[in-house]
Design an enzyme around this catalytic site. Structure first.
Site, PDB file in Angstrom:
ATOM      1  N   PHE C 116     -10.994  -2.643  29.423  1.00  0.00           N
ATOM      2  CA  PHE C 116     -11.404  -3.319  28.193  1.00  0.00           C
ATOM      3  C   PHE C 116     -12.492  -4.329  28.523  1.00  0.00           C
ATOM      4  CE2 PHE C 116     -10.137  -4.206  23.730  1.00  0.00           C
ATOM      5  CZ  PHE C 116      -9.733  -2.927  23.395  1.00  0.00           C
ATOM      6  N   GLN C 230     -15.382 -15.398  16.716  1.00  0.00           N
ATOM      7  CA  GLN C 230     -15.788 -14.225  17.472  1.00  0.00           C
ATOM      8  C   GLN C 230     -16.446 -13.172  16.587  1.00  0.00           C
ATOM      9  OE1 GLN C 230     -12.860 -11.356  19.565  1.00  0.00           O
ATOM     10  NE2 GLN C 230     -14.074 -12.320  21.159  1.00  0.00           N
ATOM     11  N   HIS C 232     -17.476  -9.403  16.669  1.00  0.00           N
ATOM     12  CA  HIS C 232     -17.262  -8.176  17.435  1.00  0.00           C
ATOM     13  C   HIS C 232     -18.555  -7.378  17.349  1.00  0.00           C
ATOM     14  CE1 HIS C 232     -15.618  -4.375  18.772  1.00  0.00           C
ATOM     15  NE2 HIS C 232     -14.465  -4.946  19.035  1.00  0.00           N
ATOM     16  N   LEU C 242     -13.866  -1.946  11.849  1.00  0.00           N
ATOM     17  CA  LEU C 242     -14.062  -2.095  13.280  1.00  0.00           C
ATOM     18  C   LEU C 242     -14.055  -0.751  13.997  1.00  0.00           C
ATOM     19  CD1 LEU C 242     -13.970  -4.179  15.720  1.00  0.00           C
ATOM     20  CD2 LEU C 242     -11.607  -3.479  15.891  1.00  0.00           C
ATOM     21  N   GLU C 245     -13.306  -1.597  20.721  1.00  0.00           N
ATOM     22  CA  GLU C 245     -13.905  -1.687  22.032  1.00  0.00           C
ATOM     23  C   GLU C 245     -13.462  -0.538  22.933  1.00  0.00           C
ATOM     24  OE1 GLU C 245     -14.549  -5.753  23.173  1.00  0.00           O
ATOM     25  OE2 GLU C 245     -13.257  -5.369  24.894  1.00  0.00           O
ATOM     26  N   ARG C 285     -17.500 -10.042  24.363  1.00  0.00           N
ATOM     27  CA  ARG C 285     -18.004  -9.836  23.007  1.00  0.00           C
ATOM     28  C   ARG C 285     -19.095 -10.828  22.610  1.00  0.00           C
ATOM     29  NH1 ARG C 285     -12.127  -8.542  20.247  1.00  0.00           N
ATOM     30  NH2 ARG C 285     -11.958  -6.494  21.231  1.00  0.00           N
ATOM     31  N   HIS C 353     -14.790 -11.318  13.475  1.00  0.00           N
ATOM     32  CA  HIS C 353     -13.608 -10.561  13.865  1.00  0.00           C
ATOM     33  C   HIS C 353     -12.387 -11.429  14.121  1.00  0.00           C
ATOM     34  CE1 HIS C 353     -11.403  -7.264  15.561  1.00  0.00           C
ATOM     35  NE2 HIS C 353     -11.324  -7.810  16.749  1.00  0.00           N
ATOM     36  N   ARG C 388     -12.546 -15.091  23.001  1.00  0.00           N
ATOM     37  CA  ARG C 388     -11.360 -14.325  23.359  1.00  0.00           C
ATOM     38  C   ARG C 388     -11.768 -12.999  23.979  1.00  0.00           C
ATOM     39  NH1 ARG C 388      -8.153  -9.996  20.691  1.00  0.00           N
ATOM     40  NH2 ARG C 388      -9.748  -9.931  19.091  1.00  0.00           N
TER      41      ARG C 388
HETATM   42  C1  LIG Z   1      -9.678  -4.672  12.983  1.00  0.00           C
HETATM   43  C2  LIG Z   1      -9.027  -5.503  14.037  1.00  0.00           C
HETATM   44  C3  LIG Z   1      -8.731  -4.958  15.276  1.00  0.00           C
HETATM   45  C4  LIG Z   1      -8.122  -5.717  16.259  1.00  0.00           C
HETATM   46  N1  LIG Z   1      -7.859  -5.134  17.467  1.00  0.00           N
HETATM   47  C5  LIG Z   1      -7.239  -5.865  18.421  1.00  0.00           C
HETATM   48  C6  LIG Z   1      -6.921  -5.269  19.674  1.00  0.00           C
HETATM   49  O1  LIG Z   1      -7.188  -4.097  19.923  1.00  0.00           O
HETATM   50  N2  LIG Z   1      -6.309  -6.019  20.603  1.00  0.00           N
HETATM   51  C7  LIG Z   1      -5.976  -7.329  20.382  1.00  0.00           C
HETATM   52  O2  LIG Z   1      -5.398  -7.939  21.243  1.00  0.00           O
HETATM   53  N3  LIG Z   1      -6.255  -7.901  19.190  1.00  0.00           N
HETATM   54  C8  LIG Z   1      -6.888  -7.212  18.214  1.00  0.00           C
HETATM   55  N4  LIG Z   1      -7.189  -7.815  17.015  1.00  0.00           N
HETATM   56  C9  LIG Z   1      -6.741  -9.179  16.747  1.00  0.00           C
HETATM   57  C10 LIG Z   1      -5.281  -9.203  16.341  1.00  0.00           C
HETATM   58  O3  LIG Z   1      -4.952  -8.029  15.674  1.00  0.00           O
HETATM   59  C11 LIG Z   1      -4.948 -10.357  15.409  1.00  0.00           C
HETATM   60  O4  LIG Z   1      -5.400 -11.534  15.950  1.00  0.00           O
HETATM   61  C12 LIG Z   1      -3.464 -10.465  15.202  1.00  0.00           C
HETATM   62  O5  LIG Z   1      -2.948  -9.248  14.739  1.00  0.00           O
HETATM   63  C13 LIG Z   1      -3.052 -11.561  14.265  1.00  0.00           C
HETATM   64  O6  LIG Z   1      -1.644 -11.488  14.080  1.00  0.00           O
HETATM   65  P1  LIG Z   1      -0.799 -12.629  13.398  1.00  0.00           P
HETATM   66  O7  LIG Z   1       0.617 -12.264  13.547  1.00  0.00           O
HETATM   67  O8  LIG Z   1      -1.241 -13.933  13.910  1.00  0.00           O
HETATM   68  O9  LIG Z   1      -1.233 -12.573  11.882  1.00  0.00           O
HETATM   69  P2  LIG Z   1      -1.266 -11.389  10.793  1.00  0.00           P
HETATM   70  O10 LIG Z   1      -0.839 -10.082  11.331  1.00  0.00           O
HETATM   71  O11 LIG Z   1      -2.591 -11.482  10.142  1.00  0.00           O
HETATM   72  O12 LIG Z   1      -0.135 -11.831   9.785  1.00  0.00           O
HETATM   73  C14 LIG Z   1      -0.282 -12.920   8.941  1.00  0.00           C
HETATM   74  C15 LIG Z   1       0.970 -13.021   8.117  1.00  0.00           C
HETATM   75  O13 LIG Z   1       0.988 -14.234   7.395  1.00  0.00           O
HETATM   76  C16 LIG Z   1       1.337 -14.016   6.063  1.00  0.00           C
HETATM   77  N5  LIG Z   1       0.730 -15.072   5.254  1.00  0.00           N
HETATM   78  C17 LIG Z   1      -0.537 -15.532   5.320  1.00  0.00           C
HETATM   79  N6  LIG Z   1      -0.722 -16.497   4.409  1.00  0.00           N
HETATM   80  C18 LIG Z   1       0.446 -16.657   3.743  1.00  0.00           C
HETATM   81  C19 LIG Z   1       0.888 -17.486   2.672  1.00  0.00           C
HETATM   82  N7  LIG Z   1       0.076 -18.371   2.093  1.00  0.00           N
HETATM   83  N8  LIG Z   1       2.149 -17.357   2.247  1.00  0.00           N
HETATM   84  C20 LIG Z   1       2.998 -16.451   2.808  1.00  0.00           C
HETATM   85  N9  LIG Z   1       2.629 -15.650   3.813  1.00  0.00           N
HETATM   86  C21 LIG Z   1       1.375 -15.744   4.277  1.00  0.00           C
HETATM   87  C22 LIG Z   1       0.821 -12.642   5.774  1.00  0.00           C
HETATM   88  O14 LIG Z   1       1.538 -12.066   4.712  1.00  0.00           O
HETATM   89  C23 LIG Z   1       1.103 -11.932   7.078  1.00  0.00           C
HETATM   90  O15 LIG Z   1       2.417 -11.448   7.094  1.00  0.00           O
HETATM   91  C24 LIG Z   1      -7.816  -7.070  16.015  1.00  0.00           C
HETATM   92  C25 LIG Z   1      -8.106  -7.625  14.790  1.00  0.00           C
HETATM   93  C26 LIG Z   1      -8.733  -6.873  13.815  1.00  0.00           C
HETATM   94  C27 LIG Z   1      -9.107  -7.521  12.524  1.00  0.00           C
END
Ligand SMILES: Cc1cc2nc3c(=O)[nH]c(=O)nc-3n(C[C@H](O)[C@H](O)[C@H](O)COP(=O)(O)OP(=O)(O)OC[C@H]3O[C@@H](n4cnc5c(N)ncnc54)[C@H](O)[C@@H]3O)c2cc1C
Ligand code: SF4
Ligand code: FES
Lengths: 246, 140, 599
Positions: C116, C230, C232, C242, C245, C285, C353, C388
Site C-alpha cells: 500500500f 487528505q 486522495h 474512490l 490505492e 497521498r 478523502h 494518514r
Molecule cells: C471511499 C473510502 C475508502 C476508504 N478506504 C479505506 C481503506 O482502504 N483503508 C483504510 O484504512 N481506510 C479507508 N478509508 C477511511 C475509513 O474508511 C474511514 O476513516 C472510517 O471508515 C471511518 O469510520 P468511523 O467508524 O470513524 O465512522 P463512520 O463509519 O463514518 O460512522 C459514523 C457513524 O456515526 C453516526 N453518526 C454521525 N453523526 C451522527 C449524529 N449526529 N447522530 C447520530 N449518529 C451519527 C453515523 O450514523 C455512523 O454510524 C476510506 C474512506 C473512504 C471515504
C-alpha cells in the site's frame, strides 16, 4: 447541453393524507446522472420536503433502494438516461410499510436477521495469539457470494411470497444464514436450522426466483434457499433412516 | 441469550402506510405469471397421477375394464384435458430443472461444476429414463 | 421516562461497533446504547475498499510499520500512540478474522497481505476491494449477539448533555417519529466519522458531516490538527467515487496527457514496470496529490467537463488479476464511468478523502471533558499526523474503538450516577430545535449555503493554501454563519424530516469548517497535507506541534499549539523513491512486489 426528464415521485405525508399521491418534477440530466441525483436536484432546488434515504452514492451502503418504473432498484446505480425520454416513476420499495414519501420501514428485516444468528458460532474459541483459522481460497469462495449482501431490501421488495405473508423470513436473511453455514470456521448450522426449517423459513419459498434477478450484488438468495432445502431434506432423510444418528 | 432490541423500533405505527398486495399482483410481471402457472401446474400433475391410478385399477380389473378405460380416454374431453396436462407437466419439469443447478453445487475435485453442466446432466438423465421406458413399452 | 445507560455510543460505524463490543466484553453488566443516524451497516466504513494495515508477514516488523506511519505523517504523529496502534493492529485484525471477516487468503489458507502507499512492506490485509464493507458487516453482525447493546437506529444526536463540566448523555431526534429525547449516560463515546462534506468534491458519503466533531467542540472539547485534510489522488471525476490505492498497489500507473509517468518528476523515484514500495505510484497521498497540481500548472493534465484529470492505467494488469484483486474497481468504472479498466484508461483527479484532525483525545480515547470519549475518524489521537497512510484508518477504528470502549467502561463503572437535573437541558434543546427550525420563515436555501461553504473551502483550504485566501475564507464563513440564521425550512412534518436533518448537518459543517481555516491560518509552515505557498518549508522550531482549536463563547475560534510526543524517532526528512529511509529501502526498491494469490 443537459436534457430534461420528468420524474413522477410518490409522496406520502402521514400527517396530512392516508393514501400516497404522485408529484411531478422536471429535472435536467446528463449521462452521468443517477436517478438519485435527480432526486437530489428536486430536494435541493425544487422541493425541500421530499424525503428519501441515501448515503454512499456508490452502490455499497444499501440505503437508496426504491421502485423505479415498477422495478426495485438502487437509485444511485440506476441512470436517468436509461429512462429517456421519460417520464420516470419513483415509488418506495414494495412490500414494506411506508413511513413517509420514499422511506419504508425495514425493522421487520432487522428483527429477522438476528433470528438467523448471523455470526460465527463455535463450541471452543481459539485464542487470538493462536493465529487465524485457516481458510483456503476455495473455502472462501464457498460462502463469499452470500457475504456480499448489502441489506438493500430489493429482494424482499421483489418477492411476492413476502408480500403475501410478511412472516416469511425472506431471501436476504436466509442468504446470510447460508453465508455462515458454509463458512468453514462456523459450527452453528444446526442452531440456524431450527429457525430456517420452520414453515416461515425456507419452506415458505416457492421459488419465484425474482430475488436473485433483482439483487444488485449477485448474491443469489434463491440459490441459497434452494440449496438449503436440499440440505434440510437430506438431513431429515438421514434422521429418518438412521434415527440414532449414524 | 438475550437478543438485541431497538428502542426506537415501532413495529406497528398507526401512521405508516401499509399497502395491501393487489389480488392481481401476478399479472405485474411475466416472471410472476410464470410462477403462478408453475404453481397452478401442480393441479395437473395431480390429475396425471389420478389418471395413472385409474389406468392401473382398470388393468387389474381385467381386459373389459381396460377397454372401457381406453374408450373413455379417447373421448374429446379427456383427450383435451390430457393434452393440456402434458403441456403443464413438461412446463413443470423444465422449471424444476432450471432450479436444480442453483440448489445443487456439484464439485469435481476442487472446481465447481458449471451450472449449465448440471442442467445438461438433468436433461440427459431425463432422456435416458424416457428411453428406458420407451424401450420397455415398445419392446413388450 | 428518560432512558439511561452506562455508556452511550454515538455512531455505529467501525469505531462505534468495535467500542460497543469492547464494553460488552469488558463488563457484561454495563448497559450500552448505540445511537446512529443511519442503520449501523449503512455507516461510511462500508465504503472503504483497499485494506487494513497490521504487521503479520515474517519479513515485516513492528518498527518498520511505526517508522512508515511517522514519516508518512511528517513527524506530527504522537509516537506513543503510533507504538500502541502498531502493536495492537495485528491482534485486532486477527480478532476480526475470528469473528468471520472474509479476508482474502493465500493458497495455504493464511491471511494474504498486499502493498500500500507509503508502506515499506506488505502488511495490508484485504477482503478483495471491499474491505470496509466486510469489516463493517462482520462487526455489525457480531454485535447482534451481545444482549446488553440497545440500538437507536435512525436517531440523530443534536447536542451533548453537559453539567458541571461532565458529559452525561445526549439529546437526539427519533427521525421516524420526530420526537426529541434525552438519553443519559455516565459516559459518551463519539464515533461519528469524518466531515468530507465541507468540501464540494469528496469520496465521503452524504452522512459525513462532522456532527460529532462539532458536538464535542460546542461542549467545550478542543479539535486537534483540523488543518490536515487528505486529498486522495485517484477519484473519479463528477461523482468523486474512490478508485482505491490497491489499484496502484497491484501495479497501476498514473500517467499524464502524454502517457508519461509524471510522478518521476516530483522526487518520487524512477519508474519501474512493477510497483516498488514507497516509490512512484506507491508514494504517500499528500505528495501524489501535490504532484497533480504541479502537473496541471504545467498544462500536462487532461481537461474534462468535470475538471482536469490524469489517467490511471490498469490495462497491463490483465483481466484475470483485475477480477481477482480489484473487482469492485472494475464494477465502479463500468457503472459510473462507462469504461472497462481492462481496456480503457481511467480518468482520475485528487479528491477530499479523510480528516487527519478531529476531537482531541489521549491514547485511551479520553477527551479533556470528563465523561466524553472519542474514536475513529471523528477523533485525533493522533497516529496520522500531517498525512494518514492508506490502510491505517480501518485498523485505527478497531484499536482505538476498543481502547475507548474499555476506558469508557472503566470510567462508567466508577462514575457518579447521572445528575437528574441534566434532563432539563432537553427542554432547552427541544425549544431551540423548534424555534430555529420550524419557528420562523427564513429565506436562505440549505443547498445554496452548503454549495457556497464548499466552494469557499475549496478555494481557501485546497491542496495549496496561502494567507490571503485563508483570510477571505474566514470572512466568508462568518457571513455564511449569519445567513444560516435566516435559513428556510419548507418541511414542517415531524415524520422523517430530512430537511431538518440537512439544516442541522449544515450547521455542524459550518463550525467544523471554521475550525479548519483557523488552524490552517495559524500554521505558518508546510507539512504533509498542509502546504502553504507563503511558508513552503517545514518549521520544526515553531510547529512540531499540534494545533488545538477551541470555541469561544461568541462562536469564534481560539488556536493553541501543544508539542508532539516524540519517543524514539527524531524528526527527519521524508524521503520516497530510491533514496533510503533509514537505510534499508534499497533491497525493497528493486524487488518486484506481488501479493498473495488469494481472491
Ligand atoms: C471511499 C473510502 C475508502 C476508504 N478506504 C479505506 C481503506 O482502504 N483503508 C483504510 O484504512 N481506510 C479507508 N478509508 C477511511 C475509513 O474508511 C474511514 O476513516 C472510517 O471508515 C471511518 O469510520 P468511523 O467508524 O470513524 O465512522 P463512520 O463509519 O463514518 O460512522 C459514523 C457513524 O456515526 C453516526 N453518526 C454521525 N453523526 C451522527 C449524529 N449526529 N447522530 C447520530 N449518529 C451519527 C453515523 O450514523 C455512523 O454510524 C476510506 C474512506 C473512504 C471515504
Ligand atoms: S440479497 Fe441482494 S437484493 Fe437482497 S438485500 Fe442482499 S444485496 Fe439486496
Ligand atoms: S446511496 Fe448507498 S447504495 Fe445507493
Amino acid at each position: 447541453m443537459a436534457q430534461r426528464i420528468r420524474l413522477q415521485i410518490a409522496r406520502y405525508r402521514p400527517e396530512q393524507e392516508s393514501e400516497a399521491t404522485f408529484d411531478e418534477y422536471e429535472v435536467p440530466y446528463t449521462k452521468e446522472m443517477a436517478v438519485l441525483d435527480g432526486l437530489n436536484f428536486v430536494k435541493d432546488r425544487l422541493d425541500g420536503t421530499l424525503a428519501y434515504r441515501w448515503s454512499c452514492r456508490m452502490g455499497i451502503c444499501g440505503s437508496c433502494g426504491m421502485t423505479v418504473n415498477g422495478e426495485p432498484k438502487l437509485t444511485c446505480a440506476t441512470f436517468l438516461g436509461d429512462y429517456a425520454p421519460g417520464p420516470l416513476r419513483v415509488e418506495p420499495l414494495r412490500n414494506f410499510p411506508v413511513i413517509r414519501d420514499l422511506i419504508v420501514d425495514i425493522g421487520d428485516f432487522m428483527r429477522k436477521l438476528v433470528r438467523v444468528k448471523p455470526w460465527i458460532v463455535r463450541s471452543a474459541e481459539k485464542p487470538i495469539a493462536g493465529g487465524e483459522y485457516l481458510q483456503t481460497p476455495e473455502q472462501l469462495e464457498e460462502y463469499k457470494p452470500f457475504s456480499m449482501c448489502i441489506n438493500c431490501m430489493l429482494c424482499y421488495s421483489a418477492c411476492p411470497i413476502y408480500g403475501l405473508d410478511p412472516k416469511f423470513i425472506g431471501p436476504a436473511a436466509i442468504a446470510l444464514a447460508q453465508r455462515y453455514n458454509l463458512d468453514n470456521r462456523d459450527e452453528g448450522s444446526a442452531d440456524r436450522m431450527e429457525v430456517l426449517s420452520e414453515h416461515e423459513g425456507i419452506w415458505g419459498c416457492t421459488f419465484v426466483g425474482e430475488c436473485t434477478k433483482v439483487c444488485p450484488k449477485h448474491v443469489d438468495p434463491a440459490g441459497a434457499i434452494q440449496r438449503y432445502k436440499l440440505t434440510a431434506a437430506i438431513d431429515s432423510m438421514k434422521a429418518f433412516f438412521a434415527p440414532r444418528g449414524a | 441469550m438475550e437478543q438485541t432490541h431497538t428502542y426506537g423500533d415501532t413495529p406497528y405505527h398507526p401512521r405508516w402506510l401499509r399497502r395491501r398486495v393487489s389480488t392481481y399482483w401476478w399479472l405485474w410481471k411475466p416472471a410472476y405469471l410464470r410462477f403462478i402457472l408453475r404453481e397452478g401446474s401442480c393441479m395437473f400433475v395431480g390429475w396425471f397421477t389420478v389418471y395413472l391410478l385409474l389406468l392401473l385399477a382398470a388393468l387389474l380389473e381385467g381386459p373389459l375394464a381396460y377397454e372401457l378405460f381406453l374408450a373413455w380416454s379417447a373421448t374429446p374431453a379427456v383427450l383435451i384435458v390430457n393434452v393440456v396436462t402434458l403441456g403443464f407437466v413438461v412446463f413443470h419439469a423444465i422449471t424444476f430443472f432450471q432450479a436444480a443447478p442453483q440448489a445443487m453445487v456439484v464439485r469435481l475435485g476442487r472446481a465447481r461444476v458449471a451450472p449449465q453442466t448440471v442442467l445438461l446432466g438433468h436433461y440427459a438423465g431425463w432422456v435416458v429414463v424416457s428411453a428406458v421406458v420407451a424401450f420397455f413399452l415398445l419392446g413388450a | 421516562m428518560t432512558p439511561s445507560y452506562d455508556v452511550v455510543l454515538v455512531g455505529g460505524g467501525g469505531a462505534g461497533l468495535r467500542a460497543a463490543i469492547a464494553i460488552a466484553e469488558t463488563n457484561p453488566r454495563l448497559t450500552i446504547a448505540v445511537v446512529s443516524k443511519v442503520y449501523p451497516m449503512r455507516s461510511h466504513t462500508v465504503s472503504a475498499e483497499g485494506g487494513a494495515a497490521g504487521v503479520i508477514a515474517p519479513d515485516d516488523s513492528i518498527d518498520e510499520h511505526i517508522y512508515d506511519t511517522i514519516s508518512g505523517g511528517d513527524w506530527l504523529c504522537d509516537q506513543d500512540a503510533v507504538e500502541a496502534f502498531v502493536h495492537e493492529a495485528p491482534q485486532e485484525l486477527m480478532r476480526l478474522e475470528h469473528w468471520g471477516c472474509p479476508w482474502s487468503r493465500e493458497p495455504d489458507g493464511r491471511v494474504a497481505v498486499r502493498p500500500f502507499g507509503g508502506m515499506k512492506k506488505m502488511r495490508t490485509w484485504f477482503a478483495a476491494d471491499k474491505t470496509g464493507f466486510h469489516m463493517l458487516h462482520t462487526l455489525f453482525q457480531t454485535s447482534l449477539k451481545y444482549g446488553g447493546v440497545t440500538r437507536y437506529d435512525e436517531w440523530f444526536v443534536t447536542r451533548l448533555l453537559v453539567d458541571d463540566g461532565r458529559v452525561q448523555g445526549v439529546v437526539a431526534i427519533d427521525l421516524k417519529s420526530g420526537r426529541v429525547e434525552a438519553i443519559t449516560a455516565k459516559a459518551v463515546i463519539l464515533c461519528t466519522g469524518g466531515c468530507g462534506k465541507v468540501f464540494p468534491f469528496t469520496t465521503n458519503a452524504a452522512i459525513k458531516t462532522g456532527d460529532g466533531m462539532t458536538l464535542a467542540y460546542r461542549a467545550g472539547a478542543p479539535l486537534k490538527d483540523m488543518e490536515f485534510v487528505q486529498y486522495h489522488p485517484t477519484g473519479l471525476p463528477f461523482t468523486g467515487i474512490l478508485i482505491t490505492e490497491a489499484a496502484r498497489a497491484e501495479g497501476g500507473y498514473l500517467i499524464n496527457k502524454d502517457g508519461y509517468r509524471y510522478l518521476q518528476d516530483y522526487n518520487l523515484g524512477t519508474p519501474q514496470p512493477h510497483p516498488v514500495f514507497r516509490s512512484m505510484e506507491l508514494g504517500p497521498r499528500d505528495r501524489l496529490s501535490q504532484a497533480f497540481v504541479k502537473e496541471m500548472e504545467k498544462g500536462r493534465t487532461i481537461e474534462t467537463p468535470y475538471g482536469h484529470v490524469v489517467h490511471l492505467d490498469l490495462r497491463h494488469l490483465g483481466e484475470k488479476k483485475i477480477n481477482a484483486k480489484i473487482p469492485f474497481v472494475r464494477e465502479l468504472c463500468t457503472k459510473y464511468q462507462n469504461l472497462d479498466p481492462v481496456r480503457d484508461l481511467i480518468p482520475v483527479r485528487p479528491v477530499v478523502h479523510y480528516m487527519m484532525g478531529g476531537i482531541h483525545t489521549d491514547i485511551h480515547g479520553a477527551t479533556p471533558l470528563p465523561g466524553l470519549f472519542a474514536a475513529g475518524e471523528a477523533a485525533c489521537v493522533s497516529i496520522n499526523g500531517a498525512n494518514r497512510l492508506g490502510s491505517n484508518s480501518l485498523p485505527e477504528l478497531l484499536v482505538f474503538g476498543a481502547r475507548a470502549g474499555r476506558a469508557a467502561a472503566e470510567y462508567a463503572s466508577q462514575a457518579r450516577e447521572v445528575d437528574p437535573r441534566v434532563i432539563a437541558q432537553k427542554t432547552d434543546e427541544h425549544r431551540r430545535l423548534e424555534q430555529e427550525l420550524f419557528g420562523r420563515k427564513g429565506r436562505e436555501r440549505i443547498a445554496t449555503l452548503r454549495d457556497e461553504m464548499q466552494k469557499t473551502m475549496e478555494a481557501s483550504a485546497g491542496i495549496y493554501r496561502a494567507a490571503p485566501a485563508l483570510r477571505q475564507g474566514v470572512a466568508e464563513l462568518q457571513r455564511l454563519q449569519e445567513r444560516y440564521a435566516d435559513i428556510a425550512i419548507e418541511d414542517h412534518s415531524r415524520t422523517f424530516n430530512t430537511e431538518r436533518v440537512s439544516a442541522l448537518e449544515l450547521s455542524f459543517l459550518l463550525d467544523v469548517a471554521q475550525s479548519m481555516l483557523a488552524a490552517a491560518l495559524a500554521r505558518e509552515e508546510s507539512r504533509g497535507a498542509h502546504q502553504r505557498t507563503d511558508f513552503p518549508k517545514r518549521d520544526d522550531q515553531r510547529f512540531l506541534a499540534h494545533s488545538l482549536v477551541s470555541r469561544n463563547a461568541d462562536g469564534s475560534c481560539r488556536v493553541e499549539h501543544r508539542p508532539v510526543t516524540i519517543t524514539r524517532w527524531p524528526p527527519g526528512e521524508r524521503v520516497y523513491g530510491e533514496a533510503a529511509p533509514h537505510g534499508t529501502a534499497h533491497q525493497a526498491a528493486d524487488r518486484p512486489l506481488s501479493s498473495g494469490a488469494g481472491v
